[in-house]
Design a protein around this motif. Structure first.
Motif, PDB file in Angstrom:
ATOM      1  N   LYS A 130       5.601  38.900 -64.935  1.00 13.98           N
ATOM      2  CA  LYS A 130       4.466  38.185 -65.518  1.00 13.98           C
ATOM      3  C   LYS A 130       3.129  38.761 -65.067  1.00 13.98           C
ATOM      4  N   MET A 131       3.172  39.810 -64.260  1.00 16.93           N
ATOM      5  CA  MET A 131       1.943  40.370 -63.701  1.00 16.93           C
ATOM      6  C   MET A 131       1.482  41.599 -64.468  1.00 16.93           C
ATOM      7  N   GLU A 132       0.180  41.819 -64.435  1.00 19.75           N
ATOM      8  CA  GLU A 132      -0.419  42.996 -65.071  1.00 19.75           C
ATOM      9  C   GLU A 132      -1.348  43.686 -64.080  1.00 19.75           C
ATOM     10  N   ARG A 133      -1.429  44.995 -64.191  1.00 20.99           N
ATOM     11  CA  ARG A 133      -2.469  45.729 -63.484  1.00 20.99           C
ATOM     12  C   ARG A 133      -3.706  45.779 -64.370  1.00 20.99           C
ATOM     13  N   ILE A 134      -4.875  45.635 -63.764  1.00 23.96           N
ATOM     14  CA  ILE A 134      -6.127  45.752 -64.514  1.00 23.96           C
ATOM     15  C   ILE A 134      -6.366  47.216 -64.862  1.00 23.96           C
ATOM     16  N   HIS A 135      -6.770  47.467 -66.107  1.00 22.46           N
ATOM     17  CA  HIS A 135      -7.040  48.825 -66.575  1.00 22.46           C
ATOM     18  C   HIS A 135      -8.524  49.000 -66.888  1.00 22.46           C
ATOM     19  N   ASP A 136      -8.974  50.226 -66.824  1.00 24.43           N
ATOM     20  CA  ASP A 136     -10.321  50.548 -67.287  1.00 24.43           C
ATOM     21  C   ASP A 136     -10.318  50.451 -68.816  1.00 24.43           C
ATOM     22  N   LEU A 137     -11.234  49.670 -69.364  1.00 21.99           N
ATOM     23  CA  LEU A 137     -11.277  49.451 -70.816  1.00 21.99           C
ATOM     24  C   LEU A 137     -12.361  50.260 -71.504  1.00 21.99           C
ATOM     25  N   GLY A 138     -12.942  51.209 -70.787  1.00 17.34           N
ATOM     26  CA  GLY A 138     -13.942  52.068 -71.407  1.00 17.34           C
ATOM     27  C   GLY A 138     -15.124  51.279 -71.940  1.00 17.34           C
ATOM     28  N   GLU A 139     -15.476  51.498 -73.181  1.00 17.96           N
ATOM     29  CA  GLU A 139     -16.645  50.832 -73.779  1.00 17.96           C
ATOM     30  C   GLU A 139     -16.474  49.316 -73.855  1.00 17.96           C
ATOM     31  N   HIS A 140     -15.224  48.854 -73.815  1.00 20.02           N
ATOM     32  CA  HIS A 140     -14.982  47.413 -73.887  1.00 20.02           C
ATOM     33  C   HIS A 140     -15.249  46.708 -72.549  1.00 20.02           C
ATOM     34  N   LYS A 171     -17.968  46.430 -71.304  1.00 22.19           N
ATOM     35  CA  LYS A 171     -19.244  45.723 -71.490  1.00 22.19           C
ATOM     36  C   LYS A 171     -19.031  44.277 -71.918  1.00 22.19           C
ATOM     37  N   LEU A 172     -17.950  44.005 -72.646  1.00 20.92           N
ATOM     38  CA  LEU A 172     -17.661  42.631 -73.048  1.00 20.92           C
ATOM     39  C   LEU A 172     -17.456  41.748 -71.831  1.00 20.92           C
ATOM     40  N   PHE A 173     -16.785  42.300 -70.822  1.00 23.18           N
ATOM     41  CA  PHE A 173     -16.557  41.553 -69.581  1.00 23.18           C
ATOM     42  C   PHE A 173     -17.849  41.442 -68.775  1.00 23.18           C
ATOM     43  N   GLU A 174     -18.586  42.547 -68.687  1.00 20.62           N
ATOM     44  CA  GLU A 174     -19.813  42.553 -67.892  1.00 20.62           C
ATOM     45  C   GLU A 174     -20.843  41.577 -68.445  1.00 20.62           C
ATOM     46  N   ASP A 175     -20.998  41.558 -69.775  1.00 20.24           N
ATOM     47  CA  ASP A 175     -21.959  40.636 -70.389  1.00 20.24           C
ATOM     48  C   ASP A 175     -21.537  39.187 -70.175  1.00 20.24           C
ATOM     49  N   SER A 176     -20.240  38.925 -70.301  1.00 22.67           N
ATOM     50  CA  SER A 176     -19.746  37.565 -70.076  1.00 22.67           C
ATOM     51  C   SER A 176     -19.990  37.139 -68.635  1.00 22.67           C
ATOM     52  N   TRP A 177     -19.741  38.054 -67.698  1.00 19.43           N
ATOM     53  CA  TRP A 177     -19.909  37.754 -66.280  1.00 19.43           C
ATOM     54  C   TRP A 177     -21.366  37.455 -65.949  1.00 19.43           C
ATOM     55  N   THR A 178     -22.260  38.244 -66.513  1.00 16.59           N
ATOM     56  CA  THR A 178     -23.695  38.008 -66.299  1.00 16.59           C
ATOM     57  C   THR A 178     -24.087  36.611 -66.754  1.00 16.59           C
ATOM     58  N   GLU A 179     -23.570  36.209 -67.913  1.00 19.32           N
ATOM     59  CA  GLU A 179     -23.886  34.871 -68.427  1.00 19.32           C
ATOM     60  C   GLU A 179     -23.283  33.785 -67.527  1.00 19.32           C
TER      61      GLU A 179
END
Length: 348
Positions: free
Chosen positions: A324-334, A336-344
């Motif tokens: 049930k576990m996943e390793r976090i991957h680099d999502l490249g240009e995507h 930014k979707l996480f970074e913008d959400s985190w900033t908010e």
């Protein structure tokens, strides 16, 4: 002696002294290690310094993104660092890593093959594994006795209002909210990321803090529960026997391999290789698992541990849980979707 000759000799002497001073500084027997907090025991630090005569200067960071920012500043002076898998990928693509010299790391041969040749560094040209961890929920059972089985029990639990903490880590914290909704932590679907963000914005009204200092906030009873790295939760449990419980949520979670790397342009490259080789020795590995309580990466380590550690399912999750576990991957240009959400989330 002419004035011109005298000036020339003085300048020559100054230049020589300057050169010697720079050489001494460069060759000084030290190495700068940037590592997660509580990730290297004082005993192993002292042993390395005694064996090699090389002083370890240690600095810490609370997230992979914080480490990246330090390295990008260019004035961090870091020689060796311990980023997680996806951050190795990012740093490799950004040309921030120094190629490892395999001949200076003979203990590489002790590493279990299951941790080598991962997608973030297929030939282990820039990294070697140090340890592995999971992320779950740590509960101080003196403060909260309710059932905890899922991320919902942490993020949407009115009984924990004002009494829980989340990691100050964008991918891990967003990952927990994504898992709660049954999504992958590596999704690039904007609607799924939006839903996770909204869950965290709601949860933010009830959390006490964002913090990666899980050991202290649990043992000091600042919070009753916290999203936590397994190694920190298990260390907290050792310090407060019978009080701290670590739970891997039913929806699943993240599994991370933390890796040893040398930063591009490191000022102490030979000492850096010596440190990496030492940390991959059997003695350092056994000590690490016993004290840091991170997962082992060398061949046959589990069987050499005390029985209580060999049978600890938080340290060695069963296959049904690992699935049930996943390793976090680099999502490249995507990303930014996480970074913008985190900033908010952090500023709203």
């Amino acid at each position: 002696m002419s004035r011109i000759l005298m000036i020339g000799l003085i300048l020559c002497g100054l230049l020589s002294a300057c050169t010697k001073k720079e050489q001494v500084s460069y060759d000084k027997k030290e190495v700068n290690l940037s590592i997660w907090g509580n990730y290297l025991s004082p005993e192993m630090q002292a042993q390395f310094e005694k064996e090699t005569g090389i002083k370890i200067n240690i600095s810490n960071y609370s997230s992979n993104e914080e480490l990246l920012a330090k390295i990008q500043m260019g004035s961090s002076g870091i020689d060796v660092a311990v980023p997680s898998d996806y951050m190795v990928d990012i740093m490799r693509k950004m040309n921030l890593l120094e190629p490892l010299k395999a001949e200076l790391i003979p203990n590489k041969n002790l590493v279990s093959t299951e941790f080598l040749k991962q997608n973030f560094d297929p030939e282990n040209q820039f990294s070697l594994p140090y340890t592995w961890t999971t992320v779950g929920i740590a509960v101080n059972r003196e403060l909260y006795k309710g059932a905890v089985h899922s991320w919902k029990d942490l993020l949407e639990n009115p009984q924990l209002k004002g009494k829980f903490a989340l990691l100050d880590d964008v991918r891990e914290t967003m990952g927990a909210a994504l898992k709660l909704h049954g999504y992958s932590v590596n999704t690039n679907n904007a609607d799924e990321i939006q839903k996770a963000k909204n869950t965290l914005l709601t949860a933010k009204k009830n959390i006490k803090m964002f913090s990666s200092d899980t050991i202290d906030i649990l043992n000091n009873k600042e919070v009753a529960a916290a999203q936590a790295y397994s190694s920190d939760a298990l260390q907290a449990a050792v310090k407060s026997p019978g009080k701290i419980e670590y739970i891997i949520p039913d929806e699943g979670t993240t599994f991370a391999i933390d890796n040893l790397i040398i930063v591009k342009g490191a000022k102490h490259p030979e000492a850096a290789h010596q440190l990496i080789n030492f940390l991959l020795s059997e003695n350092a590995e056994i000590n690490k698992v016993k004290t840091v309580l991170g997962g082992p990466v060398l061949k046959g380590t589990q069987g050499k541990l005390p029985k209580e550690l060999q049978n600890n399912q938080a340290l060695f999750p069963p296959d049904s849980t690992l699935k049930k576990m996943e390793r976090i991957h680099d999502l490249g240009e995507h990303n930014k979707l996480f970074e913008d959400s985190w900033t908010e989330i952090k500023t709203k």
